[in-house]
Design an enzyme around this catalytic site. Structure first.
Site, PDB file in Angstrom:
ATOM      1  N   HIS A  31      75.347  56.621  41.439  1.00 38.37           N
ATOM      2  CA  HIS A  31      76.703  57.112  41.165  1.00 38.37           C
ATOM      3  C   HIS A  31      77.377  56.299  40.061  1.00 38.37           C
ATOM      4  O   HIS A  31      77.894  56.856  39.081  1.00 38.37           O
ATOM      5  CB  HIS A  31      77.530  57.035  42.448  1.00 38.37           C
ATOM      6  CG  HIS A  31      78.930  57.529  42.305  1.00 38.37           C
ATOM      7  ND1 HIS A  31      79.299  58.823  42.572  1.00 38.37           N
ATOM      8  CD2 HIS A  31      80.075  56.890  41.910  1.00 38.37           C
ATOM      9  CE1 HIS A  31      80.584  58.974  42.345  1.00 38.37           C
ATOM     10  NE2 HIS A  31      81.091  57.807  41.947  1.00 38.37           N
ATOM     11  N   GLU A  32      77.359  54.975  40.212  1.00 39.99           N
ATOM     12  CA  GLU A  32      78.033  54.133  39.226  1.00 39.99           C
ATOM     13  C   GLU A  32      77.316  54.134  37.889  1.00 39.99           C
ATOM     14  O   GLU A  32      77.947  54.028  36.831  1.00 39.99           O
ATOM     15  CB  GLU A  32      78.158  52.702  39.765  1.00 39.99           C
ATOM     16  CG  GLU A  32      79.008  52.575  41.028  1.00 39.99           C
ATOM     17  CD  GLU A  32      80.421  53.092  40.856  1.00 39.99           C
ATOM     18  OE1 GLU A  32      80.920  53.113  39.718  1.00 39.99           O
ATOM     19  OE2 GLU A  32      81.033  53.500  41.870  1.00 39.99           O
ATOM     20  N   HIS A  35      78.640  56.968  35.855  1.00 40.40           N
ATOM     21  CA  HIS A  35      79.882  56.609  35.163  1.00 40.40           C
ATOM     22  C   HIS A  35      79.589  55.748  33.944  1.00 40.40           C
ATOM     23  O   HIS A  35      80.115  55.982  32.844  1.00 40.40           O
ATOM     24  CB  HIS A  35      80.806  55.827  36.107  1.00 40.40           C
ATOM     25  CG  HIS A  35      81.405  56.644  37.205  1.00 40.40           C
ATOM     26  ND1 HIS A  35      81.996  57.867  36.995  1.00 40.40           N
ATOM     27  CD2 HIS A  35      81.534  56.387  38.547  1.00 40.40           C
ATOM     28  CE1 HIS A  35      82.456  58.347  38.138  1.00 40.40           C
ATOM     29  NE2 HIS A  35      82.182  57.471  39.099  1.00 40.40           N
TER      30      HIS A  35
END
Length: 444
Positions: A31-32, A35
């Site tokens: 997920h990170e 980003h």
């Protein structure tokens, strides 16, 4: 060799901890990283990429000036972009005030709207893509059933020795079988019986044999965190009787469990030639219906299947990806439907699980083997991606709402409004976490 088998059980505690932290760390990292990498592609500089919170255990700075670190509390993670005041992407007023609009281009708050929106959306999108790849990989590894009603593997059970790998089923109890779908349709209409008559083509010869009932009372899969798993049932167990009454089909097993309601039931099972007796108490569960919605049923947590594994073929990359997309779409649809039904009171709010419940499910999935654990990670990654898209300030979905507001009005929400909305969002999120944790502790 199974990875999780290397950990002492200690009542399941150590395995549960390792499985939960491992699953969460993988999903958070994906997920990170979404980003981070999309932000970098969009020209936004990242100062910190952290797995975990709290004291830093390990860190290094790469050639782009980003500090990659592992922190002591492995319960999440964050990317802190240039211009952020904190891990929640709050604006650092002091830093931003010192920069000209041109110099602020590589900050999260000075980048164009499209770049900020793409960076925010990338986290959930990467979760979905990761899940799709997991489910596609599973489809490639196990293959998909061919159209023919041909036996790929015989499941060990009483009477199954009369069937052989490679047999082509041409008729069942006298009814002609055209393909696997036709076989399943005919099988579901058969009255329960200990055996069924199979007409087979084997090595160029046509023969008739008595084999097991097509849908036997077989535990094809034992679900994690279920009464069956707690009672020690394993995949491959055949249930011979319920409370002393002999059964021959999975439908009879389901009906007997439903009739018992929440009362304890005594099962006699066949396992690799041995006869065992176990007792368990069915659990009331809300399960999704194929046509949509939910129904409440008493279940013991076993999934049935055919008496044999159909012959499979290799799935191509495109076909496997289609299966992965379909699986992710199904999880999202079921999750949203479940949430709506909980809000309206149609199903129990106990279906909402908190960190303890997820940790327990992680450990139970790991106990069933790496394959089940990998599938669980794919499912949980989809859930995390979906949750982050909810329009709640603090979450990615809340930030996307702010960006949508800016796109429509031409300016972002005021700092005062943002602070109020972020506080409200944090309150909502913490309240949901407390509620879910209460469910973990007090729901049956």
């Amino acid at each position: 060799m199974e990875f999780f088998a290397q950990f002492p059980d200690f009542g399941g505690g150590l395995r549960t901890l390792v499985a939960f932290v491992g699953a969460l760390s993988i999903i958070v990292a994906i997920h990170e990283y979404g980003h981070y990498i999309v932000g970098r592609w969009c020209g936004i500089k990242a100062d910190v990429f952290s797995l975990g919170f709290g004291p830093v255990v390990f860190s290094r700075v790469d050639r782009h000036g980003t500090r990659w670190q592992i922190a002591a509390l492995p319960l999440g993670g964050f990317v802190k972009f240039k211009g952020d005041a904190d891990a929640a992407s709050g604006r650092d007023e002091e830093v931003m005030a010192a920069l000209s609009p041109e110099a602020a281009r590589d900050t999260m708050h000075g980048a164009p709207l499209w770049a900020r929106a793409a960076t925010v959306a990338a986290g959930p999108v990467f979760n979905f893509v990761f899940s799709i790849l997991i489910f596609a990989g599973i489809a490639i590894s196990i293959g998909i059933a061919t159209d023919e009603a041909r036996i790929g593997q015989v499941k060990p059970m009483p009477g199954a020795e009369r069937l052989q790998e490679g047999d082509l089923i041409t008729a069942l109890n006298g009814a002609a079988v055209k393909d696997l779908r036709d076989f399943a349709t005919i099988a579901t209409e058969l009255p329960a019986a200990p055996f069924a008559d199979y007409t087979l083509e084997r090595a160029g010869r046509v023969m008739q044999v008595k084999g097991p009932f097509p849908f036997p009372p077989l535990a094809d899969q034992v679900n994690p965190d279920s009464p069956a798993q707690d009672a020690g049932l394993i995949a491959g167990d055949v249930i011979l009787s319920v409370d002393g009454t002999a059964i021959s089909s999975f439908t009879e097993l389901r009906e007997a469990v439903a009739l018992a309601g929440g009362s304890e039931v005594a099962l006699q099972i066949w396992r690799a030639g041995a006869i065992l007796d176990v007792s368990l108490t069915p659990k009331r569960m809300d399960v999704p219906r194929a046509e949509g919605g939910f129904e409440t049923r008493w279940l013991i947590g076993v999934t049935g299947g055919l008496a044999f594994v159909p012959e499979t073929r290799n799935a191509g990359p495109v076909e496997a990806l289609q299966i992965g997309v379909s699986q992710v779409g199904s999880i999202i649809k079921t999750s949203l439907s479940g949430m709506w039904h909980m809000v309206t009171g149609a199903i129990s709010s106990c279906n909402l699980r908190g960190p303890l419940g997820i940790a327990q499910s992680s450990g139970n999935a790991a106990a069933q083997g790496s394959f089940t654990f990998i599938w669980f990670i794919g499912m949980l990654s989809t859930a995390v991606g979906l949750m982050n898209l909810f329009p709640v300030p603090v979450l990615d979905g809340g930030h996307l709402v702010f960006h949508a507001w800016e796109a429509v009005t031409g300016k972002p929400p005021s700092d005062r409004a943002l602070r109020g909305l972020m506080t409200a969002g944090l309150t909502i999120l913490l309240s949901l976490m407390v509620f879910a944790l209460t469910n973990d502790l007090f729901c049956p």
